[in-house]
Design a protein around this motif. Structure first.
Motif, PDB file in Angstrom:
ATOM      1  N   PRO A  88       0.831  -1.210   0.000  1.00  0.00           N
ATOM      2  CA  PRO A  88       0.000   0.000   0.000  1.00  0.00           C
ATOM      3  C   PRO A  88       0.865   1.259   0.000  1.00  0.00           C
ATOM      4  O   PRO A  88       1.899   1.320   0.673  1.00  0.00           O
ATOM      5  CB  PRO A  88      -0.797  -0.124   1.298  1.00  0.00           C
ATOM      6  N   VAL A  89       0.447   2.241  -0.785  1.00  0.00           N
ATOM      7  CA  VAL A  89       1.158   3.518  -0.853  1.00  0.00           C
ATOM      8  C   VAL A  89       0.236   4.611  -0.324  1.00  0.00           C
ATOM      9  O   VAL A  89      -0.822   4.883  -0.884  1.00  0.00           O
ATOM     10  CB  VAL A  89       1.591   3.845  -2.295  1.00  0.00           C
ATOM     11  N   THR A  90       0.631   5.221   0.787  1.00  0.00           N
ATOM     12  CA  THR A  90      -0.147   6.297   1.395  1.00  0.00           C
ATOM     13  C   THR A  90       0.487   7.639   1.026  1.00  0.00           C
ATOM     14  O   THR A  90       1.695   7.836   1.199  1.00  0.00           O
ATOM     15  CB  THR A  90      -0.172   6.146   2.932  1.00  0.00           C
ATOM     16  N   ASP A  91      -0.342   8.545   0.517  1.00  0.00           N
ATOM     17  CA  ASP A  91       0.149   9.869   0.125  1.00  0.00           C
ATOM     18  C   ASP A  91       1.342   9.769  -0.836  1.00  0.00           C
ATOM     19  O   ASP A  91       2.401  10.375  -0.628  1.00  0.00           O
ATOM     20  CB  ASP A  91       0.545  10.699   1.362  1.00  0.00           C
ATOM     21  N   GLY A  92       1.155   8.990  -1.866  1.00  0.00           N
ATOM     22  CA  GLY A  92       2.213   8.855  -2.851  1.00  0.00           C
ATOM     23  C   GLY A  92       2.498  10.168  -3.564  1.00  0.00           C
ATOM     24  O   GLY A  92       1.603  10.986  -3.805  1.00  0.00           O
TER      25      GLY A  92
ATOM     26  N   GLY B 289       2.165   8.001  -7.812  1.00  0.00           N
ATOM     27  CA  GLY B 289       2.045   7.016  -6.740  1.00  0.00           C
ATOM     28  C   GLY B 289       3.371   6.551  -6.181  1.00  0.00           C
ATOM     29  O   GLY B 289       3.507   5.386  -5.771  1.00  0.00           O
ATOM     30  N   VAL B 290       4.353   7.445  -6.131  1.00  0.00           N
ATOM     31  CA  VAL B 290       5.691   7.073  -5.668  1.00  0.00           C
ATOM     32  C   VAL B 290       5.769   7.186  -4.145  1.00  0.00           C
ATOM     33  O   VAL B 290       5.467   8.243  -3.589  1.00  0.00           O
ATOM     34  CB  VAL B 290       6.754   7.984  -6.313  1.00  0.00           C
ATOM     35  N   PRO B 291       6.167   6.126  -3.445  1.00  0.00           N
ATOM     36  CA  PRO B 291       6.343   6.229  -1.988  1.00  0.00           C
ATOM     37  C   PRO B 291       7.404   7.271  -1.641  1.00  0.00           C
ATOM     38  O   PRO B 291       8.362   7.462  -2.396  1.00  0.00           O
ATOM     39  CB  PRO B 291       6.795   4.826  -1.580  1.00  0.00           C
ATOM     40  N   ALA B 292       7.229   7.941  -0.515  1.00  0.00           N
ATOM     41  CA  ALA B 292       8.194   8.958  -0.092  1.00  0.00           C
ATOM     42  C   ALA B 292       9.588   8.334   0.039  1.00  0.00           C
ATOM     43  O   ALA B 292       9.741   7.223   0.550  1.00  0.00           O
ATOM     44  CB  ALA B 292       7.763   9.568   1.228  1.00  0.00           C
ATOM     45  N   GLY B 293      10.591   9.049  -0.449  1.00  0.00           N
ATOM     46  CA  GLY B 293      11.957   8.543  -0.350  1.00  0.00           C
ATOM     47  C   GLY B 293      12.851   9.142  -1.420  1.00  0.00           C
ATOM     48  O   GLY B 293      12.413   9.966  -2.228  1.00  0.00           O
TER      49      GLY B 293
ATOM     50  N   VAL C 171      16.384  11.840  -7.254  1.00  0.00           N
ATOM     51  CA  VAL C 171      15.202  12.625  -6.968  1.00  0.00           C
ATOM     52  C   VAL C 171      14.669  12.235  -5.594  1.00  0.00           C
ATOM     53  O   VAL C 171      14.668  11.051  -5.235  1.00  0.00           O
ATOM     54  CB  VAL C 171      14.120  12.414  -8.058  1.00  0.00           C
ATOM     55  N   THR C 172      14.278  13.232  -4.816  1.00  0.00           N
ATOM     56  CA  THR C 172      13.699  13.001  -3.502  1.00  0.00           C
ATOM     57  C   THR C 172      12.220  13.354  -3.541  1.00  0.00           C
ATOM     58  O   THR C 172      11.848  14.462  -3.937  1.00  0.00           O
ATOM     59  CB  THR C 172      14.407  13.839  -2.427  1.00  0.00           C
ATOM     60  N   VAL C 173      11.390  12.399  -3.152  1.00  0.00           N
ATOM     61  CA  VAL C 173       9.939  12.558  -3.219  1.00  0.00           C
ATOM     62  C   VAL C 173       9.389  12.624  -1.804  1.00  0.00           C
ATOM     63  O   VAL C 173       9.642  11.735  -0.980  1.00  0.00           O
ATOM     64  CB  VAL C 173       9.291  11.389  -3.979  1.00  0.00           C
ATOM     65  N   GLY C 174       8.644  13.683  -1.505  1.00  0.00           N
ATOM     66  CA  GLY C 174       7.977  13.796  -0.214  1.00  0.00           C
ATOM     67  C   GLY C 174       6.565  13.229  -0.298  1.00  0.00           C
ATOM     68  O   GLY C 174       5.992  13.102  -1.383  1.00  0.00           O
ATOM     69  N   ALA C 175       5.992  12.905   0.834  1.00  0.00           N
ATOM     70  CA  ALA C 175       4.646  12.338   0.871  1.00  0.00           C
ATOM     71  C   ALA C 175       3.650  13.324   0.266  1.00  0.00           C
ATOM     72  O   ALA C 175       3.556  14.476   0.690  1.00  0.00           O
ATOM     73  CB  ALA C 175       4.263  12.010   2.310  1.00  0.00           C
ATOM     74  N   GLY C 176       2.921  12.883  -0.739  1.00  0.00           N
ATOM     75  CA  GLY C 176       1.899  13.710  -1.369  1.00  0.00           C
ATOM     76  C   GLY C 176       2.431  14.873  -2.176  1.00  0.00           C
ATOM     77  O   GLY C 176       1.649  15.686  -2.660  1.00  0.00           O
ATOM     78  N   GLN C 177       3.733  14.942  -2.362  1.00  0.00           N
ATOM     79  CA  GLN C 177       4.324  16.082  -3.058  1.00  0.00           C
ATOM     80  C   GLN C 177       4.515  15.804  -4.548  1.00  0.00           C
ATOM     81  O   GLN C 177       4.529  14.670  -4.996  1.00  0.00           O
ATOM     82  CB  GLN C 177       5.670  16.460  -2.430  1.00  0.00           C
ATOM     83  N   ARG C 178       4.665  16.878  -5.274  1.00  0.00           N
ATOM     84  CA  ARG C 178       4.939  16.818  -6.703  1.00  0.00           C
ATOM     85  C   ARG C 178       6.316  17.434  -6.926  1.00  0.00           C
ATOM     86  O   ARG C 178       6.550  18.590  -6.556  1.00  0.00           O
ATOM     87  CB  ARG C 178       3.858  17.604  -7.459  1.00  0.00           C
ATOM     88  N   VAL C 179       7.214  16.662  -7.519  1.00  0.00           N
ATOM     89  CA  VAL C 179       8.572  17.131  -7.708  1.00  0.00           C
ATOM     90  C   VAL C 179       8.916  17.052  -9.192  1.00  0.00           C
ATOM     91  O   VAL C 179       8.511  16.116  -9.891  1.00  0.00           O
ATOM     92  CB  VAL C 179       9.565  16.299  -6.866  1.00  0.00           C
ATOM     93  N   ALA C 180       9.651  18.062  -9.675  1.00  0.00           N
ATOM     94  CA  ALA C 180      10.010  18.130 -11.098  1.00  0.00           C
ATOM     95  C   ALA C 180      11.508  17.903 -11.261  1.00  0.00           C
ATOM     96  O   ALA C 180      12.318  18.394 -10.459  1.00  0.00           O
ATOM     97  CB  ALA C 180       9.611  19.480 -11.681  1.00  0.00           C
ATOM     98  N   VAL C 181      11.865  17.152 -12.307  1.00  0.00           N
ATOM     99  CA  VAL C 181      13.271  16.925 -12.632  1.00  0.00           C
ATOM    100  C   VAL C 181      13.477  17.199 -14.120  1.00  0.00           C
ATOM    101  O   VAL C 181      12.542  17.104 -14.920  1.00  0.00           O
ATOM    102  CB  VAL C 181      13.723  15.490 -12.297  1.00  0.00           C
ATOM    103  N   GLN C 182      14.688  17.548 -14.469  1.00  0.00           N
ATOM    104  CA  GLN C 182      15.034  17.761 -15.870  1.00  0.00           C
ATOM    105  C   GLN C 182      16.180  16.812 -16.207  1.00  0.00           C
ATOM    106  O   GLN C 182      17.244  16.854 -15.606  1.00  0.00           O
ATOM    107  CB  GLN C 182      15.445  19.201 -16.141  1.00  0.00           C
TER     108      GLN C 182
END
Length: 315
Positions: A57-61, A230-234, A252-263
């Motif tokens: 299960p992924v919470t706040d992906g 739906g990426v788990p935080a990490g 790339v570092t993904v926070g819970a429920g966050q949207r992160v951009a990479v180039q």
């Protein structure tokens, strides 16, 4: 009559002896390599998984978005002049293996290289690959493990497609065709791998398949944009690859429920020796192959620099 019966008996005994000879169908040890032996292993952009992927299960992906761009001189389109099946293939084929809109790369594969748990796989597990005018379409695609690839032939010509695991050199499947309209399902994509598809009859024909054992991947449209949800935080390693242009890595570092951009920026890789299909290595041909670019740098945190020779294996 007696002589005829005696002659027939001798011929029959010879035929039976040959049919029982265990070496009659064995591969020649000191002779030319059989097409079923595969080819030499090469550096691969997809390494065997260190551990199985687990659905959890992924919470706040979170969501990873970005653009894949290309930096460097644009590759010259290859022109092949077929020496066989010209009524089907034509007298010349322009091998445009990449799609660029300005600096943006279409049909690039983007995936997380080190994720080992997360969301479930997509329901769709059937994909297509078609022989059309002596080339394969699509040139590159990404599929999950345990998928079925419906390989079709639109050409009225003898065709044999071989599927080669780049990292091991093993042939994992063969799709033979005798006429147009045929479809052969290939379902032997059991492990993560970079797979090259070649044609035994048309050695300039290539296609590439990224087989991944997790659902965190995307393929860019002409705009070069991608989104992985739906990426788990990490913190993760992310890779972009196009077999006609090259490969690049980033973190790339993904926070819970966050949207992160990479180039992600692919830099021009130096051409390497093209793969010669197993059958083609056993006979001379006047048809040139198409140069294939090296595709496997390291996945370390250092910037990707394309070497002049084969790059080291990736993880």
């Amino acid at each position: 009559m007696l002589r005829r019966l005696l002659g027939f008996s001798i011929i029959s005994l010879v035929a039976i002896a040959c049919s029982r000879d265990d070496t009659a169908s064995a591969k020649t040890r000191n002779g030319p390599r059989s097409p079923d032996d595969g080819v030499a292993p090469r550096p691969s952009v997809i390494a065997p998984a260190a551990q199985p992927y687990k659905v959890a299960p992924v919470t706040d992906g979170g969501t990873i978005t970005g653009i894949v761009e290309f930096e460097g001189s644009v590759p010259v389109e290859e022109v092949v002049r077929p020496s066989v099946d010209q009524k089907v293939c034509g007298t010349s084929i322009v091998q445009k293996t990449y799609s660029l809109s300005g600096t943006r790369v279409g049909n690039a594969i983007v995936w997380l290289t080190d994720i080992r748990s997360g969301k479930a796989f997509p329901l769709g597990r059937r994909f297509d690959l078609t022989n059309d005018k002596c080339i394969l379409d699509p040139y590159v695609q990404v599929i999950p493990t345990n998928s079925t690839l419906n390989v079709g032939n639109d050409d009225r010509a003898l065709q044999t497609n071989r599927f080669i695991n780049v990292g091991t050199g093993q042939i994992i499947g063969v799709a033979p065709f005798n006429d147009d309209g045929e479809v052969v399902p290939v379902d032997r994509f059991n492990v993560p791998a970079e797979v090259e598809v070649v044609s035994e009859q048309h050695p300039w024909t290539h296609a590439w398949i990224a087989v991944l054992d997790h659902p965190y991947f995307a393929q860019t449209p002409a705009s070069g944009a991608f989104s992985i949800e739906g990426v788990p935080a990490g913190k993760y390693r992310i890779r972009a690859w196009h077999p006609g242009l090259g490969v690049t890595d980033d973190s790339v570092t993904v926070g819970a429920g966050q949207r992160v951009a990479v180039q992600l920026r692919i830099r021009r890789a130096a051409p390497s020796t093209p793969l010669v299909s197993p059958a083609e290595s056993m006979r001379p041909s006047a048809t040139p192959g198409v140069p294939i670019l090296p595709t496997a740098p390291s996945t370390s945190d250092t910037p990707v620099v394309a070497p002049t020779g084969p790059p080291p294996p990736s993880q």
